[in-house]
Motif scaffolding. Structure first.
Motif, PDB file in Angstrom:
ATOM      1  N   SER A 128     -11.455  -9.600 -28.532  1.00 29.15           N
ATOM      2  CA  SER A 128     -11.001  -9.829 -30.011  1.00 29.15           C
ATOM      3  C   SER A 128      -9.549 -10.518 -30.084  1.00 29.15           C
ATOM      4  CB  SER A 128     -10.903  -8.220 -30.359  1.00 29.15           C
ATOM      5  OG  SER A 128     -12.225  -7.683 -30.287  1.00 29.15           O
ATOM      6  N   THR A 129      -8.781 -10.246 -29.334  1.00 25.09           N
ATOM      7  CA  THR A 129      -7.586 -11.120 -29.489  1.00 25.09           C
ATOM      8  C   THR A 129      -7.359 -12.331 -29.091  1.00 25.09           C
ATOM      9  OG1 THR A 129      -6.782 -10.471 -27.301  1.00 25.09           O
ATOM     10  CG2 THR A 129      -5.984  -8.926 -29.265  1.00 25.09           C
ATOM     11  N   LEU A 176      -9.643 -14.166 -30.669  1.00 25.10           N
ATOM     12  CA  LEU A 176     -10.418 -14.931 -31.739  1.00 25.10           C
ATOM     13  C   LEU A 176      -9.249 -15.404 -32.699  1.00 25.10           C
ATOM     14  CD1 LEU A 176     -12.527 -11.687 -32.885  1.00 25.10           C
ATOM     15  CD2 LEU A 176     -13.151 -13.728 -31.660  1.00 25.10           C
ATOM     16  N   THR A 177      -9.606 -16.330 -33.451  1.00 21.17           N
ATOM     17  CA  THR A 177      -8.236 -16.791 -34.328  1.00 21.17           C
ATOM     18  C   THR A 177      -8.316 -15.860 -35.572  1.00 21.17           C
ATOM     19  OG1 THR A 177      -9.833 -17.705 -35.764  1.00 21.17           O
ATOM     20  CG2 THR A 177      -9.577 -19.056 -34.021  1.00 21.17           C
ATOM     21  N   SER A 189     -10.606 -15.299 -38.213  1.00 23.30           N
ATOM     22  CA  SER A 189     -11.833 -14.726 -38.083  1.00 23.30           C
ATOM     23  C   SER A 189     -11.915 -13.318 -38.309  1.00 23.30           C
ATOM     24  CB  SER A 189     -12.288 -15.009 -36.477  1.00 23.30           C
ATOM     25  OG  SER A 189     -13.553 -14.602 -36.307  1.00 23.30           O
ATOM     26  N   ARG A 190     -12.371 -12.821 -39.567  1.00 26.12           N
ATOM     27  CA  ARG A 190     -12.267 -11.507 -39.831  1.00 26.12           C
ATOM     28  C   ARG A 190     -13.230 -10.530 -39.159  1.00 26.12           C
ATOM     29  NH1 ARG A 190      -8.663 -11.686 -43.956  1.00 26.12           N
ATOM     30  NH2 ARG A 190      -8.975  -9.738 -45.000  1.00 26.12           N
ATOM     31  N   THR A 242     -16.674 -11.510 -36.814  1.00 25.39           N
ATOM     32  CA  THR A 242     -17.463 -12.418 -35.926  1.00 25.39           C
ATOM     33  C   THR A 242     -18.659 -11.939 -35.192  1.00 25.39           C
ATOM     34  OG1 THR A 242     -17.272 -14.505 -34.552  1.00 25.39           O
ATOM     35  CG2 THR A 242     -15.994 -12.395 -33.784  1.00 25.39           C
ATOM     36  N   CYS A 253     -11.832  -2.181 -42.568  1.00 22.79           N
ATOM     37  CA  CYS A 253     -12.652  -3.433 -42.951  1.00 22.79           C
ATOM     38  C   CYS A 253     -13.484  -2.473 -43.872  1.00 22.79           C
ATOM     39  CB  CYS A 253     -13.422  -3.921 -41.816  1.00 22.79           C
ATOM     40  SG  CYS A 253     -14.704  -5.086 -42.255  1.00 22.79           S
ATOM     41  N   ASN A 277     -12.313  -7.984 -36.225  1.00 25.09           N
ATOM     42  CA  ASN A 277     -11.109  -8.453 -35.557  1.00 25.09           C
ATOM     43  C   ASN A 277      -9.877  -7.649 -35.882  1.00 25.09           C
ATOM     44  OD1 ASN A 277      -9.053  -9.938 -34.576  1.00 25.09           O
ATOM     45  ND2 ASN A 277      -9.767 -12.142 -35.628  1.00 25.09           N
ATOM     46  N   LYS A 301      -3.587  -5.181 -36.889  1.00 30.56           N
ATOM     47  CA  LYS A 301      -2.610  -5.825 -35.876  1.00 30.56           C
ATOM     48  C   LYS A 301      -1.172  -5.085 -35.836  1.00 30.56           C
ATOM     49  CE  LYS A 301       0.306  -9.940 -36.442  1.00 30.56           C
ATOM     50  NZ  LYS A 301       0.511 -10.953 -37.558  1.00 30.56           N
TER      51      LYS A 301
END
Length: 321
Positions: free
Chosen positions: A12-13, A15-16, A19-20, A22, A122, A165, A171
């Motif tokens: 997951s980390t 990912l950009t 990218s919420r 994916t 989410c 993500n 975060k």
């Protein structure tokens, strides 16, 4: 969908930040489905076995006490810890309480804390809309599609190949070294949650049968009940219930579910005021999670406890019930 913590976090980390949600890669898809099957089937089969053994082993005060006490402790880890503290920051507390809540919530075997929080945040951002991880409202009209939606929101979503993500939705936890370590030790906390009732009844009865009974009722059956009561919040409360507040989604209040989930069933209230530590807005609305938070506040172990003002409640209220 309760992935292996280390690989899930690494993937997951990677990912950009944009990218919420994916699609998981093939390896992670297979891993997720395996873990989902294990998560769903082991507590179910274990509970069937425990019930099947009742004529032979029976069930007594020790088993019932372990079942109820472990259910409440780990349930508070979910509703007070994972949900109100970590996901919504509805109150502040010290490091000892934070660690305790994270471990108790992990013992409920509903997924690592970072996964749980990211998925739940989410859900709130896209509640009952596309990208909601577990809405029952996106599967069409008619009885068949409504039942399909309920099944999906209850269990089916666990087998999906999508990754929420944590760099977007959790975060703050990804950058908390203590929580990352607890997250990585997720399986250890599940084992601990099984070992505690096993050891307690084993010691009290001085027998291996007693230890087995503690493992089954305070461990496996407790996890089964914890899973399905929590999953009912994802499924049933977004189809049925009473609507006291005007929300953008279909979340409802269900009193019997609020009782067995320690306050979570006041779901319409929660979606109206997601950052509130208080889910039961009326004096008669049972909310053990909030009572625990108030107790922590009174003893100085919690502060900045959030709840809506009478004016905020009046502004959103559509019925007084």
């Amino acid at each position: 969908m309760q992935p292996n913590t280390t690989k899930e976090l690494e993937f997951s980390t990677a990912l950009t930040p944009r990218s919420r949600i994916t699609l998981a890669n093939k390896e992670l898809q297979n891993q997720q489905r395996y873990i989902a099957r294990t998560t769903v089937l082991i507590p179910f089969l274990g509970s069937v076995l425990a019930i099947g053994l009742l004529p032979l082993l029976g069930i007594g005060l020790i088993e019932l006490s372990l079942l109820v006490s472990m259910y409440i402790l780990t349930g508070l880890g979910i509703t007070v810890g994972f949900h109100r503290y970590f996901a919504h920051r509805a109150f502040k507390s010290n490091k000892v309480i934070e660690i305790t809540l994270a471990i108790l919530g992990s013992m409920a075997a509903q997924g690592p804390v970072i996964f749980w929080v990211a998925t739940h945040r989410c859900h709130h951002q896209y509640s009952d809309q596309p990208n909601d991880p577990h809405s029952p409202r996106l599967h069409g009209n008619g009885i068949y599609n409504q039942l399909r939606g309920l099944c999906y929101a209850h269990i089916g979503w666990l087998f999906e190949s999508l990754i929420v993500n944590p760099l977007i939705f959790a975060k703050d936890l990804v950058h908390n070294p203590t929580i990352v370590k607890i997250n990585q030790l997720y399986l250890i906390w599940i084992i601990l949650g099984l070992a505690i009732p096993t050891a307690i009844e084993g010691i009290l009865t001085g027998s291996s049968i007693g230890a087995f009974q503690g493992f089954m009722w305070g461990g496996i059956v407790r996890i089964f009940l914890s899973h399905h009561t929590t999953w009912c919040i994802n499924s049933i409360t977004h189809v049925f219930g009473r609507y006291r507040f005007e929300n953008a989604d279909q979340s409802g209040n269900i009193i019997w579910l609020a009782i067995i989930t320690l306050g979570e069933g006041w779901h319409n209230n929660h979606h109206a005021f997601p950052n509130s530590a208080k889910f039961g807005m009326k004096w008669w609305q049972f909310d053990l999670g909030y009572w625990v938070i108030r107790s922590l506040e009174v003893t100085g172990m919690a502060w900045d406890v959030k709840s809506p003002t009478p004016g905020m409640i009046q502004a959103k209220q559509i019925t007084s019930v």
